[in-house]
Design a protein around this motif. Structure first.
Motif, PDB file in Angstrom:
ATOM      1  N   MET A   1       0.914  -1.140  -0.054  1.00 58.91           N
ATOM      2  CA  MET A   1      -0.185  -0.087  -0.040  1.00 58.91           C
ATOM      3  C   MET A   1       0.894   1.290  -0.095  1.00 58.91           C
ATOM      4  N   LYS A   2       2.037   1.172   0.820  1.00 60.34           N
ATOM      5  CA  LYS A   2       2.885   2.310   0.768  1.00 60.34           C
ATOM      6  C   LYS A   2       3.390   2.527  -0.775  1.00 60.34           C
ATOM      7  N   PHE A   3       3.716   1.646  -1.524  1.00 65.39           N
ATOM      8  CA  PHE A   3       4.302   1.849  -2.810  1.00 65.39           C
ATOM      9  C   PHE A   3       3.209   2.766  -3.592  1.00 65.39           C
ATOM     10  N   LEU A   4       2.010   2.641  -3.518  1.00 66.39           N
ATOM     11  CA  LEU A   4       0.841   3.393  -4.101  1.00 66.39           C
ATOM     12  C   LEU A   4       0.966   4.781  -3.793  1.00 66.39           C
ATOM     13  N   VAL A   5       1.539   5.320  -2.819  1.00 62.08           N
ATOM     14  CA  VAL A   5       1.856   6.707  -2.061  1.00 62.08           C
ATOM     15  C   VAL A   5       2.875   7.311  -3.056  1.00 62.08           C
ATOM     16  N   VAL A   6       3.891   6.542  -3.550  1.00 63.30           N
ATOM     17  CA  VAL A   6       5.017   6.918  -4.201  1.00 63.30           C
ATOM     18  C   VAL A   6       4.651   6.794  -5.871  1.00 63.30           C
ATOM     19  N   LEU A   7       3.996   5.714  -6.086  1.00 63.84           N
ATOM     20  CA  LEU A   7       3.653   5.074  -7.638  1.00 63.84           C
ATOM     21  C   LEU A   7       2.815   6.167  -8.211  1.00 63.84           C
ATOM     22  N   LEU A   8       1.578   6.181  -7.471  1.00 59.00           N
ATOM     23  CA  LEU A   8       0.695   7.166  -8.018  1.00 59.00           C
ATOM     24  C   LEU A   8       0.985   8.713  -8.761  1.00 59.00           C
ATOM     25  N   PRO A   9       1.730   9.595  -7.541  1.00 56.33           N
ATOM     26  CA  PRO A   9       2.019  10.705  -8.063  1.00 56.33           C
ATOM     27  C   PRO A   9       3.259  10.622  -9.052  1.00 56.33           C
ATOM     28  N   LEU A  10       4.139   9.881  -9.014  1.00 55.80           N
ATOM     29  CA  LEU A  10       4.822   9.639 -10.019  1.00 55.80           C
ATOM     30  C   LEU A  10       4.334   9.168 -11.665  1.00 55.80           C
ATOM     31  N   SER A  11       3.224   8.376 -11.339  1.00 57.00           N
ATOM     32  CA  SER A  11       2.543   8.145 -12.566  1.00 57.00           C
ATOM     33  C   SER A  11       1.828   9.314 -13.334  1.00 57.00           C
ATOM     34  N   VAL A  12       1.378  10.017 -12.346  1.00 56.40           N
ATOM     35  CA  VAL A  12       0.451  11.174 -12.991  1.00 56.40           C
ATOM     36  C   VAL A  12       1.618  12.258 -13.643  1.00 56.40           C
ATOM     37  N   VAL A  13       2.649  12.428 -13.088  1.00 58.18           N
ATOM     38  CA  VAL A  13       3.528  13.303 -13.663  1.00 58.18           C
ATOM     39  C   VAL A  13       4.052  12.833 -14.651  1.00 58.18           C
ATOM     40  N   ALA A  14       4.380  11.363 -15.029  1.00 61.04           N
ATOM     41  CA  ALA A  14       4.843  10.709 -16.004  1.00 61.04           C
ATOM     42  C   ALA A  14       3.768  10.931 -17.195  1.00 61.04           C
ATOM     43  N   ILE A  15       2.419  10.694 -16.971  1.00 62.25           N
ATOM     44  CA  ILE A  15       1.452  10.828 -18.070  1.00 62.25           C
ATOM     45  C   ILE A  15       1.387  12.442 -18.628  1.00 62.25           C
ATOM     46  N   ILE A  16       1.528  13.453 -17.539  1.00 60.98           N
ATOM     47  CA  ILE A  16       1.717  14.831 -17.950  1.00 60.98           C
ATOM     48  C   ILE A  16       2.950  15.146 -18.874  1.00 60.98           C
ATOM     49  N   TYR A  17       3.834  14.196 -18.605  1.00 61.79           N
ATOM     50  CA  TYR A  17       5.327  14.662 -19.243  1.00 61.79           C
ATOM     51  C   TYR A  17       4.948  13.920 -20.679  1.00 61.79           C
ATOM     52  N   ILE A  18       4.401  12.697 -20.742  1.00 61.95           N
ATOM     53  CA  ILE A  18       4.401  11.819 -22.106  1.00 61.95           C
ATOM     54  C   ILE A  18       3.386  12.593 -22.908  1.00 61.95           C
ATOM     55  N   VAL A  19       2.426  13.089 -22.568  1.00 68.23           N
ATOM     56  CA  VAL A  19       1.458  13.985 -23.246  1.00 68.23           C
ATOM     57  C   VAL A  19       2.002  15.347 -23.695  1.00 68.23           C
ATOM     58  N   PHE A  20       2.863  15.912 -22.907  1.00 67.21           N
ATOM     59  CA  PHE A  20       3.469  17.335 -23.352  1.00 67.21           C
ATOM     60  C   PHE A  20       4.361  16.879 -24.462  1.00 67.21           C
ATOM     61  N   ARG A  21       5.151  15.809 -24.429  1.00 67.45           N
ATOM     62  CA  ARG A  21       6.203  15.465 -25.302  1.00 67.45           C
ATOM     63  C   ARG A  21       5.498  15.108 -26.681  1.00 67.45           C
ATOM     64  N   ARG A  22       4.230  14.625 -26.580  1.00 68.07           N
ATOM     65  CA  ARG A  22       3.434  14.444 -27.834  1.00 68.07           C
ATOM     66  C   ARG A  22       2.874  15.427 -28.408  1.00 68.07           C
ATOM     67  N   ASP A  23       2.041  16.353 -27.650  1.00 69.02           N
ATOM     68  CA  ASP A  23       1.296  17.410 -28.237  1.00 69.02           C
ATOM     69  C   ASP A  23       2.222  18.737 -28.256  1.00 69.02           C
ATOM     70  N   ARG A  24       3.326  18.944 -27.446  1.00 70.90           N
ATOM     71  CA  ARG A  24       3.879  20.283 -27.100  1.00 70.90           C
ATOM     72  C   ARG A  24       3.312  21.434 -26.732  1.00 70.90           C
ATOM     73  N   ASP A  25       2.100  21.053 -26.056  1.00 72.80           N
ATOM     74  CA  ASP A  25       1.207  21.997 -25.654  1.00 72.80           C
ATOM     75  C   ASP A  25       1.632  22.270 -24.226  1.00 72.80           C
ATOM     76  N   VAL A  26       2.282  23.730 -23.962  1.00 72.69           N
ATOM     77  CA  VAL A  26       2.720  24.149 -22.801  1.00 72.69           C
ATOM     78  C   VAL A  26       1.750  24.352 -21.892  1.00 72.69           C
ATOM     79  N   LYS A  27       0.764  24.951 -22.302  1.00 73.07           N
ATOM     80  CA  LYS A  27      -0.389  25.543 -21.512  1.00 73.07           C
ATOM     81  C   LYS A  27      -1.041  24.482 -20.628  1.00 73.07           C
ATOM     82  N   LYS A  28      -1.448  23.355 -21.527  1.00 75.61           N
ATOM     83  CA  LYS A  28      -1.976  22.230 -21.077  1.00 75.61           C
ATOM     84  C   LYS A  28      -1.248  21.498 -20.032  1.00 75.61           C
ATOM     85  N   ALA A  29      -0.084  21.269 -20.176  1.00 76.81           N
ATOM     86  CA  ALA A  29       1.125  20.879 -19.243  1.00 76.81           C
ATOM     87  C   ALA A  29       1.123  21.479 -18.009  1.00 76.81           C
TER      88      ALA A  29
END
Length: 108
Positions: A1-29
């Motif tokens: 359960m403790k790994f979710l505390v670290v894994l979930l926020p990192l996964s959200v940041v990773a998703i934001i980064y991947i979408v930014f790299r794909r779309d190049r939309d700074v405002k959305k990021a």
């Protein structure tokens, strides 16, 4: 359960980064990161609510839904306002209950 505390926020940041790299939309990021930081801040501050257990559990559910709404915005670009505002509403409701329960109010 403790790994979710670290894994979930990192996964959200990773998703934001991947979408930014794909779309190049700074405002959305930037908006996605701001929403993410707001949800994280409300989840940390929400630990104050432990004295009222049903409201605390409601707040935790609202924070999880807020995480989902942040991911949805990062992927689709559409806001789900109710899900993003729900943790703030539960926090404000707790503050209202604490203020009403305080003895510093004038008696009528």
């Amino acid at each position: 359960m403790k790994f979710l505390v670290v894994l979930l926020p990192l996964s959200v940041v990773a998703i934001i980064y991947i979408v930014f790299r794909r779309d190049r939309d700074v405002k959305k990021a930037v908006i996605s990161l701001a929403l993410f930081l707001a949800v994280v801040t409300l989840s940390i501050v929400g630990n104050v609510m432990r004295s009222i257990t049903p409201l605390f559990l409601t707040h935790i559910v609202a924070v999880v839904v807020g995480y989902g709404a942040t991911i949805y915005y990062a992927l689709r670009g559409k806001f789900i306002w109710l899900a993003l505002v729900a943790p703030l509403v539960t926090m404000l409701f707790y503050l209202l209950l604490v203020w009403i329960g305080n003895e510093h109010l004038p008696s009528l």
